[in-house]
Structure formats: structure tokens, C-alpha cells
Design a protein around this motif. Structure first.
Motif, PDB file in Angstrom:
ATOM      1  N   VAL A 149       0.749  -1.306   0.006  1.00 47.05           N
ATOM      2  CA  VAL A 149      -0.046   0.041  -0.065  1.00 47.05           C
ATOM      3  C   VAL A 149       0.887   1.177  -0.072  1.00 47.05           C
ATOM      4  CG1 VAL A 149      -1.629   1.287   1.357  1.00 47.05           C
ATOM      5  CG2 VAL A 149      -1.797  -0.921   0.993  1.00 47.05           C
ATOM      6  N   ASN A 150       0.626   2.280  -0.790  1.00 50.16           N
ATOM      7  CA  ASN A 150       1.277   3.465  -0.860  1.00 50.16           C
ATOM      8  C   ASN A 150       0.229   4.562  -0.411  1.00 50.16           C
ATOM      9  OD1 ASN A 150       2.271   5.751  -1.432  1.00 50.16           O
ATOM     10  ND2 ASN A 150       3.266   5.303  -3.504  1.00 50.16           N
ATOM     11  N   LYS A 151       0.521   5.290   0.716  1.00 46.68           N
ATOM     12  CA  LYS A 151      -0.504   6.255   1.256  1.00 46.68           C
ATOM     13  C   LYS A 151      -0.702   7.389   0.277  1.00 46.68           C
ATOM     14  CE  LYS A 151       2.973   8.100   4.335  1.00 46.68           C
ATOM     15  NZ  LYS A 151       3.062   8.657   5.895  1.00 46.68           N
ATOM     16  N   LYS A 152       0.025   7.634  -0.743  1.00 50.93           N
ATOM     17  CA  LYS A 152      -0.321   8.786  -1.529  1.00 50.93           C
ATOM     18  C   LYS A 152      -1.497   8.255  -2.406  1.00 50.93           C
ATOM     19  CE  LYS A 152       4.585  10.241  -2.096  1.00 50.93           C
ATOM     20  NZ  LYS A 152       5.622  10.495  -3.083  1.00 50.93           N
ATOM     21  N   ASP A 153      -1.771   7.178  -2.458  1.00 48.03           N
ATOM     22  CA  ASP A 153      -3.058   6.524  -3.319  1.00 48.03           C
ATOM     23  C   ASP A 153      -4.370   6.726  -2.400  1.00 48.03           C
ATOM     24  OD1 ASP A 153      -1.143   5.492  -5.287  1.00 48.03           O
ATOM     25  OD2 ASP A 153      -1.277   3.505  -4.384  1.00 48.03           O
ATOM     26  N   LEU A 159      -2.569   8.366   6.834  1.00 43.87           N
ATOM     27  CA  LEU A 159      -2.130   6.714   7.423  1.00 43.87           C
ATOM     28  C   LEU A 159      -0.558   6.632   7.794  1.00 43.87           C
ATOM     29  CD1 LEU A 159      -3.610   4.623   4.568  1.00 43.87           C
ATOM     30  CD2 LEU A 159      -4.559   4.688   6.993  1.00 43.87           C
ATOM     31  N   GLN A 160      -0.427   5.682   8.817  1.00 45.17           N
ATOM     32  CA  GLN A 160       1.139   5.439   9.104  1.00 45.17           C
ATOM     33  C   GLN A 160       1.127   4.109   8.520  1.00 45.17           C
ATOM     34  OE1 GLN A 160       2.241   5.899  13.245  1.00 45.17           O
ATOM     35  NE2 GLN A 160       1.296   7.959  13.448  1.00 45.17           N
ATOM     36  N   ILE A 161       2.026   3.752   7.628  1.00 43.95           N
ATOM     37  CA  ILE A 161       2.187   2.405   7.115  1.00 43.95           C
ATOM     38  C   ILE A 161       3.214   1.912   8.080  1.00 43.95           C
ATOM     39  CG2 ILE A 161       2.802   0.865   5.188  1.00 43.95           C
ATOM     40  CD1 ILE A 161       0.445   2.647   4.841  1.00 43.95           C
ATOM     41  N   SER A 162       2.911   0.332   8.669  1.00 40.48           N
ATOM     42  CA  SER A 162       3.775  -0.398   9.285  1.00 40.48           C
ATOM     43  C   SER A 162       3.945  -1.846   8.976  1.00 40.48           C
ATOM     44  CB  SER A 162       3.426  -0.297  11.036  1.00 40.48           C
ATOM     45  OG  SER A 162       4.035  -1.364  11.725  1.00 40.48           O
ATOM     46  N   HIS A 163       5.064  -2.597   9.068  1.00 37.14           N
ATOM     47  CA  HIS A 163       5.088  -3.922   8.632  1.00 37.14           C
ATOM     48  C   HIS A 163       5.214  -4.537   9.975  1.00 37.14           C
ATOM     49  CE1 HIS A 163       4.816  -3.052   4.430  1.00 37.14           C
ATOM     50  NE2 HIS A 163       5.644  -2.108   4.387  1.00 37.14           N
ATOM     51  N   ASP A 164       5.370  -4.171  11.065  1.00 37.53           N
ATOM     52  CA  ASP A 164       5.406  -4.785  12.414  1.00 37.53           C
ATOM     53  C   ASP A 164       4.397  -5.749  12.642  1.00 37.53           C
ATOM     54  OD1 ASP A 164       6.783  -5.414  14.803  1.00 37.53           O
ATOM     55  OD2 ASP A 164       6.318  -3.338  15.730  1.00 37.53           O
ATOM     56  N   SER A 165       4.787  -6.928  13.314  1.00 34.32           N
ATOM     57  CA  SER A 165       3.813  -8.010  13.743  1.00 34.32           C
ATOM     58  C   SER A 165       2.464  -7.563  14.502  1.00 34.32           C
ATOM     59  CB  SER A 165       4.389  -8.949  14.599  1.00 34.32           C
ATOM     60  OG  SER A 165       4.559  -8.347  15.905  1.00 34.32           O
ATOM     61  N   ILE A 166       1.537  -8.082  14.029  1.00 33.98           N
ATOM     62  CA  ILE A 166       0.274  -7.695  14.787  1.00 33.98           C
ATOM     63  C   ILE A 166       0.410  -7.802  16.375  1.00 33.98           C
ATOM     64  CG2 ILE A 166      -2.257  -8.452  15.203  1.00 33.98           C
ATOM     65  CD1 ILE A 166      -2.160  -9.244  12.166  1.00 33.98           C
ATOM     66  N   LEU A 167       1.138  -8.749  16.706  1.00 33.75           N
ATOM     67  CA  LEU A 167       1.697  -8.853  18.243  1.00 33.75           C
ATOM     68  C   LEU A 167       2.242  -7.417  18.688  1.00 33.75           C
ATOM     69  CD1 LEU A 167       1.555 -10.948  20.646  1.00 33.75           C
ATOM     70  CD2 LEU A 167       3.842 -11.263  20.108  1.00 33.75           C
ATOM     71  N   ASN A 168       3.076  -7.026  18.127  1.00 38.09           N
ATOM     72  CA  ASN A 168       3.646  -5.543  18.509  1.00 38.09           C
ATOM     73  C   ASN A 168       2.734  -4.554  18.392  1.00 38.09           C
ATOM     74  OD1 ASN A 168       5.826  -7.073  19.261  1.00 38.09           O
ATOM     75  ND2 ASN A 168       6.848  -6.401  17.544  1.00 38.09           N
ATOM     76  N   LEU A 169       2.079  -4.494  17.181  1.00 42.33           N
ATOM     77  CA  LEU A 169       1.156  -3.211  17.090  1.00 42.33           C
ATOM     78  C   LEU A 169      -0.145  -3.272  17.960  1.00 42.33           C
ATOM     79  CD1 LEU A 169       1.190  -3.529  12.957  1.00 42.33           C
ATOM     80  CD2 LEU A 169       2.291  -1.634  14.648  1.00 42.33           C
ATOM     81  N   SER A 170      -0.537  -4.613  18.329  1.00 38.53           N
ATOM     82  CA  SER A 170      -1.847  -4.433  19.444  1.00 38.53           C
ATOM     83  C   SER A 170      -1.296  -3.798  20.652  1.00 38.53           C
ATOM     84  CB  SER A 170      -1.666  -5.965  19.870  1.00 38.53           C
ATOM     85  OG  SER A 170      -0.799  -6.476  20.541  1.00 38.53           O
ATOM     86  N   ALA A 171      -0.148  -3.497  21.006  1.00 37.14           N
ATOM     87  CA  ALA A 171       0.226  -2.625  22.283  1.00 37.14           C
ATOM     88  C   ALA A 171       0.176  -1.351  22.016  1.00 37.14           C
ATOM     89  CB  ALA A 171       1.491  -3.133  22.675  1.00 37.14           C
ATOM     90  N   LYS A 172      -0.117  -0.781  20.714  1.00 39.66           N
ATOM     91  CA  LYS A 172      -0.073   0.546  20.240  1.00 39.66           C
ATOM     92  C   LYS A 172      -1.365   1.034  19.826  1.00 39.66           C
ATOM     93  CE  LYS A 172       4.620  -0.119  18.826  1.00 39.66           C
ATOM     94  NZ  LYS A 172       5.619  -0.034  17.604  1.00 39.66           N
TER      95      LYS A 172
END
Length: 196
Positions: A149-153, A159-172
Motif C-alpha cells: 500500500v502506498n499512502k499517496k494513493d 495513514l501510518q504504514i507499518s510492517h511490524d507484527s500484529i503482536l507488537n502493533l496490538s500494544a499501540k
């Protein structure tokens, strides 16, 4: 002109280097997804050109097994396995969750779909909804590996694009937002995120 029967369908037993061919649906089996199911008569057919299928279907849970049973798939061709994609959850503890106290900012994790059209529709709905939320909203988009995904589209939505794990993103994040086509929402549910 060649007759269609001159192109025989290969069965798993015809494959020279395989003893058995095992099909592994790696995530969820949805009752409305016809890629997993066929007319039960095709399972009983014994013609030369019968539909090719694996020797075994490996199912990773009772819901998947029930779906195959209800579709009249031959029960002797179904075997139980463990869903290895979730083993990481037993080895890691989620990071401390984002506090819900005042919700000065609502953090939403968007779980991307493998179809660009679904992502577009999800973000259009979210774009309309954000304007109705009374607190500031922070959106983090985790793309599906098969659909970058390109946020310019997506102008008009921050949007913030993140490729971190769902486990780590769940804390945020407070909430997870996903389409009905992705099983990533199961990961979010298991780690404790509320899903929408």
C-alpha cells in the motif's frame, strides 16, 4: 480438431515423486468461499477424468473440520493438524497494552486485505467514519504481504504504514479494523484487540 478426452487429468497417484498429496488450508475456511467446496457427487465419481483432489485435507481446528463435514467431504480424507501460524503466541507475551483511560487519541490498526479493491473500500468507509469521531484518530495500516500500500494513493486520510507484527502493533492500538476476507483479524482477536 482434438477431442477433449485426449487431455487426461492427472491424479495425485500419477505423480511420480509423491506418496501422498496433502492439502493444507493455511488459515480459515469460510462457508461462503466456494474454492474449498465442490458438489458432493464429484467426490464419489469414479470416471477416468474425475476431478483431481489431494489424498488428505489437513484441518487445523474444529470449525474447519465441521465446515468440511457439512459439505459432505469424505471423512476418511480429513486429518487433524495444529495451526503452526499461531505458535508464536505461546512463546511471546504481548507488550503492555495502550491505556484506555481518557482516549485523548483513538488508535486504530487497519489490517490490509490481499485485494486492492477491498483496501480501497475499507479506507473509504473509514474516511467517512473518522469525521464523526469526537476525539483525534491515529490510523496505522499493516498491509497484507501480497498487496503493498502506498499512502499517496489514499488522499484525504492520514495513514501510518507499518510492517511490524500484529503482536507488537496490538500494544499501540485500541481497535483493529479489517475486511471479512482476511484471517488476520483472528490474530488481532487472540492478542486482545477489539475488532470492527
Amino acid at each position: 480438431h482434438q477431442d477433449v478426452h485426449s487431455f487426461p487429468t492427472r491424479r495425485s497417484s500419477d505423480l511420480p515423486s509423491h506418496d501422498k498429496l496433502v492439502c493444507v488450508p493455511h488459515s480459515t475456511v469460510r462457508f461462503c468461499d466456494l474454492r474449498y467446496f465442490s458438489d458432493p457427487r464429484t467426490y464419489r465419481e469414479e470416471s477416468k477424468n474425475k476431478m483431481p483432489r489431494p489424498n488428505l485435507i489437513a484441518v487445523n481446528g474444529s470449525a474447519m473440520k465441521k465446515a468440511y463435514f457439512q459439505s459432505n467431504y469424505p471423512t476418511g480424507e480429513i486429518t487433524n493438524v495444529e495451526a503452526l501460524r499461531y505458535l508464536f503466541l505461546s512463546r511471546k507475551k504481548p507488550a503492555p497494552r495502550l491505556k484506555d483511560k481518557k482516549k485523548e487519541t483513538l488508535h486504530i490498526l487497519i489490517l490490509g486485505d490481499y485485494l486492492k479493491s477491498n483496501n480501497r473500500e475499507m479506507l473509504n468507509v473509514l474516511k467517512s467514519a473518522v469525521s464523526l469521531i469526537e476525539v483525534p484518530v491515529c490510523l496505522t495500516f499493516k498491509p497484507h504481504p501480497a498487496c503493498p500500500v502506498n499512502k499517496k494513493d489514499y488522499p484525504g486520510i492520514s495513514l501510518q504504514i507499518s510492517h511490524d507484527s500484529i503482536l507488537n502493533l496490538s500494544a499501540k492500538n485500541h481497535l483493529a479494523y479489517a475486511s471479512s476476507d482476511t484471517s488476520a483479524v483472528i490474530d488481532a482477536f487472540i492478542v486482545g484487540l477489539k475488532s470492527k
